[in-house]
Design a protein around this motif. Structure first.
Motif, short mmCIF file in Angstrom:
data_model
loop_
_atom_site.label_atom_id
_atom_site.label_comp_id
_atom_site.label_asym_id
_atom_site.label_seq_id
_atom_site.Cartn_x
_atom_site.Cartn_y
_atom_site.Cartn_z
N SER A 151 0.83 -1.21 0.00
CA SER A 151 0.00 0.00 0.00
C SER A 151 0.87 1.26 0.00
O SER A 151 0.44 2.32 -0.46
CB SER A 151 -0.95 0.00 1.20
OG SER A 151 -0.29 0.48 2.35
N SER B 61 -12.96 -4.81 5.68
CA SER B 61 -11.57 -4.84 5.20
C SER B 61 -11.51 -4.91 3.68
O SER B 61 -10.65 -4.28 3.05
CB SER B 61 -10.83 -6.04 5.81
OG SER B 61 -10.74 -5.88 7.20
N LEU B 64 -11.93 -1.46 2.32
CA LEU B 64 -10.71 -0.66 2.37
C LEU B 64 -9.70 -1.10 1.31
O LEU B 64 -9.06 -0.27 0.68
CB LEU B 64 -10.06 -0.76 3.76
CG LEU B 64 -10.74 0.00 4.89
CD1 LEU B 64 -9.85 0.02 6.11
CD2 LEU B 64 -11.09 1.42 4.47
N GLU B 65 -9.58 -2.39 1.11
CA GLU B 65 -8.61 -2.87 0.11
C GLU B 65 -9.04 -2.48 -1.30
O GLU B 65 -8.19 -2.22 -2.16
CB GLU B 65 -8.46 -4.39 0.22
CG GLU B 65 -7.79 -4.79 1.54
CD GLU B 65 -7.16 -6.18 1.50
OE1 GLU B 65 -7.32 -6.89 0.48
OE2 GLU B 65 -6.52 -6.55 2.49
N ALA B 68 -8.09 1.13 -1.55
CA ALA B 68 -6.63 1.29 -1.56
C ALA B 68 -5.99 0.78 -2.84
O ALA B 68 -4.79 0.96 -3.03
CB ALA B 68 -6.03 0.56 -0.35
N CYS B 95 -4.03 6.69 -1.78
CA CYS B 95 -4.53 6.28 -0.46
C CYS B 95 -3.40 5.78 0.43
O CYS B 95 -2.48 5.12 -0.03
CB CYS B 95 -5.56 5.16 -0.61
SG CYS B 95 -6.99 5.63 -1.58
N LEU B 97 -2.90 3.50 3.93
CA LEU B 97 -3.63 2.54 4.75
C LEU B 97 -3.00 2.46 6.14
O LEU B 97 -1.79 2.40 6.27
CB LEU B 97 -3.55 1.17 4.06
CG LEU B 97 -4.40 0.03 4.59
CD1 LEU B 97 -5.87 0.29 4.30
CD2 LEU B 97 -3.95 -1.27 3.93
N PRO B 99 -3.26 -0.06 9.27
CA PRO B 99 -3.87 -1.31 9.73
C PRO B 99 -4.16 -1.30 11.23
O PRO B 99 -3.72 -0.40 11.94
CB PRO B 99 -2.81 -2.36 9.39
CG PRO B 99 -1.52 -1.61 9.41
CD PRO B 99 -1.82 -0.18 9.06
N THR B 165 1.49 6.77 8.33
CA THR B 165 0.42 6.83 7.34
C THR B 165 0.34 8.22 6.70
O THR B 165 0.07 8.35 5.51
CB THR B 165 -0.94 6.51 8.02
OG1 THR B 165 -0.75 5.39 8.88
CG2 THR B 165 -1.99 6.20 6.99
N LEU B 174 -7.04 5.68 4.94
CA LEU B 174 -7.93 4.55 5.19
C LEU B 174 -7.51 3.91 6.50
O LEU B 174 -6.45 3.30 6.59
CB LEU B 174 -7.84 3.53 4.04
CG LEU B 174 -8.06 4.10 2.63
CD1 LEU B 174 -7.75 3.04 1.58
CD2 LEU B 174 -9.48 4.62 2.48
N ASP B 176 -8.06 1.27 9.39
CA ASP B 176 -8.72 -0.02 9.59
C ASP B 176 -8.70 -0.38 11.08
O ASP B 176 -7.72 -0.94 11.56
CB ASP B 176 -7.97 -1.09 8.76
CG ASP B 176 -8.70 -2.42 8.74
OD1 ASP B 176 -9.77 -2.52 9.38
OD2 ASP B 176 -8.21 -3.35 8.09
#
Lengths: 250, 267
Positions: A151, B61, B64-65, B68, B95, B97, B99, B165, B174, B176
């Protein structure tokens, strides 16, 4: 500290038992040399033992180095390419099943009497624990960690360098520890198959010439060598991955 | 070469998000098909914070993926910014992410961990650390730059993860379930911290959580997801402006009513 004391105590007990066994009349002096005889052999044959130990140590270190380089590269290759992993894994296990004792004379035929066959055998014997451990370490990385790197826009090699290789370092050292103990055995096998110097050869000759104390002295040096290598690998791990101990002790 | 200014509200493009009729199916065991998301519509205005709440297995999830760019939908479109459906690579670049677990690398210090987000794009280690430093100062982490993750508390680790991030300066965050792994007291503290951080660094945010209270406190709008297949069953506007004050938010009757409605929608 307490652990070291216990180890010393156990060692002293073993030495005592050895001395007692050797002193028994029913035990032939040619079968079992007493500790004092071995100590005398160390004194009398010091330069002989030392010269041969140096030859063996070189074989062990160079062989280990070859195994570390090829094993790590091979593990990384298998990690990056699934096809290579599927194809090579059975062969890798097969390579470990080959009886080295049988292989040694063939290597001597192939590489002649020099250091070549010894390096080949030490490397072959050490290759397996290093490759398997590095591969396991690389594959143990959290899938979510890899997703996170993706990502951030990291490519395959970037992720390998930044995340996977450092996390595989403790596993690599586990492999190195195992390899360092078996490497000495490999060198001895190599020398038995044909050599003009080395502790393995000295021990073999000593056996044939009924110089039992010298044989025992050689064995003691070989053991110390293996233990020292193991300790060095452990020390290197502590220096290279200090985070690993901290995590483990939490 | 002129140094790029550190990311700030004025220099960063803002992007909205739109999911339209999105479906995502997985092949389950024995050939069955598991539908994670079906006919899902969700819109996030530029600069808005949308909280997505739902029970486990509602496809949060996956959502979000998809945003992303780590997955592609089987049907429907995903837009990040203007200009129609956005290809995965462009979504990936827009984006950032965060986690649930901090996923900090134990061998790197805090600053080095944040820098990973830039190094991933090929920025050199030293330069990445240099660019991470102002954010550490801004978010009160300056004295922890050299601390290893093992030396940091759960809350501090999550702060470092949040700075990581933010660092690439991407317009969309994003998150999570960012605080799900923390204890209740630290979680409350971190929610206030995040509310203030988002006020200082405005971004378009999708915050996935199973905690209705957290969503209502942090978001402009709360989207409630229902499971099997995942879809939006309610969207609730949260009154008042951000950042809210936690203590006031807990007792605010309007927000309490909203929480009740969200819980009701959850079923």
């Amino acid at each position: 500290m307490r652990r070291a004391a216990l180890t010393a105590l156990l060692l002293a007990l073993c030495l005592g038992a050895w001395a007692w066994l050797a002193s028994l009349d029913s035990v032939d002096d040619l079968t079992l040399a007493s500790p004092s005889e071995v100590a005398r052999a160390f004194q009398d044959d010091w330069s002989l033992l030392w010269d041969n130990a140096w030859v063996t140590l070189q074989e062990v270190l160079l062989g280990l180095a070859i195994a570390v380089v090829t094993g790590t590269l091979f593990a990384v290759g298998m990690h990056l390419s699934r096809a290579l992993r599927d194809a090579a894994y059975p062969l890798l296990i097969g390579s470990q099943a080959i009886p080295i004792v049988v292989l040694a004379p063939i290597f001597v035929l192939a590489f002649d009497y020099g250091i070549g066959p010894k390096l080949a055998i030490v490397a072959l014997i050490c290759f397996f624990p290093i490759t398997v451990n590095v591969l396991d370490g690389l594959r143990a990385v959290d899938a979510e960690q890899l997703r996170l790197m993706r990502s951030f826009g990291a490519g395959r090699l970037r992720t390998l360098r930044t995340v996977e290789l450092p996390s595989a370092l403790p596993s690599f050292f586990s492999g190195l520890r195992v390899a360092s103990t078996v490497s000495v055995i490999g060198a001895v096998f190599g020398e038995w198959a044909g050599a003009d110097a080395g502790l393995g050869r000295l021990v073999l000759l000593g056996n044939n010439q009924l110089q039992t104390p010298r044989v025992y002295a050689g064995i003691v040096i070989l053991t110390v060598m293996a233990v020292a290598l193991f300790a060095l690998a452990t020390l290197a791990e502590r220096l290279a991955c200090p985070w690993n101990r901290k995590e483990a002790s939490r | 070469m002129v140094d790029a200014p550190p990311p700030g509200p004025a220099t960063r493009p803002v992007a909205g998000l739109a999911l339209t009729g999105v479906a995502r199916r997985y092949r389950g065991r024995r050939g069955s098909t598991v539908t994670a998301l079906e006919a899902l519509d969700l819109r996030v205005e530029p600069g808005a914070v949308v909280g997505v709440v739902g029970p486990s297995g509602c496809g949060k999830s996956t959502l979000l993926e998809l945003l992303a760019g780590l997955q592609e939908p089987d049907a429907g479109t995903v837009e990040v910014g203007d200009g129609g459906p956005t290809p995965a690579a462009a979504r990936l670049a827009a984006c950032a992410l965060m986690p649930q677990r901090d996923l900090l690398l134990p061998w790197r210090d805090a600053l080095g961990n944040a820098a990973v987000a830039l190094e991933a794009q090929g920025v050199g280690g030293r330069e990445a650390r240099r660019r991470a430093r102002p954010l550490f100062e801004r978010f009160g982490l300056a004295e922890f730059e050299r601390a290893r993750p093992a030396e940091l508390s759960g809350g501090m680790r999550q702060r470092v993860a949040f700075v990581r991030t933010l660092l690439p300066g991407r317009p969309v965050l994003l998150l999570d379930e960012p605080f799900a792994a923390l204890d209740a007291i630290t979680r409350a503290e971190m929610q206030q911290w995040l509310a203030d951080a988002l006020a200082a660094e405005p971004r378009t945010v999708v915050l996935v959580t199973h905690d209705v209270e957290e969503a209502v406190f942090l978001a402009d709008r709360v989207a409630v997801l229902a499971p099997r297949p995942g879809r939006v069953v309610a969207e609730l506007e949260v009154p008042g402006s951000r950042p809210r004050d936690r203590r006031a938010a807990v007792t605010d009757p309007e927000l309490a009513r909203l929480r009740a409605r969200a819980l009701e929608a959850l079923g």
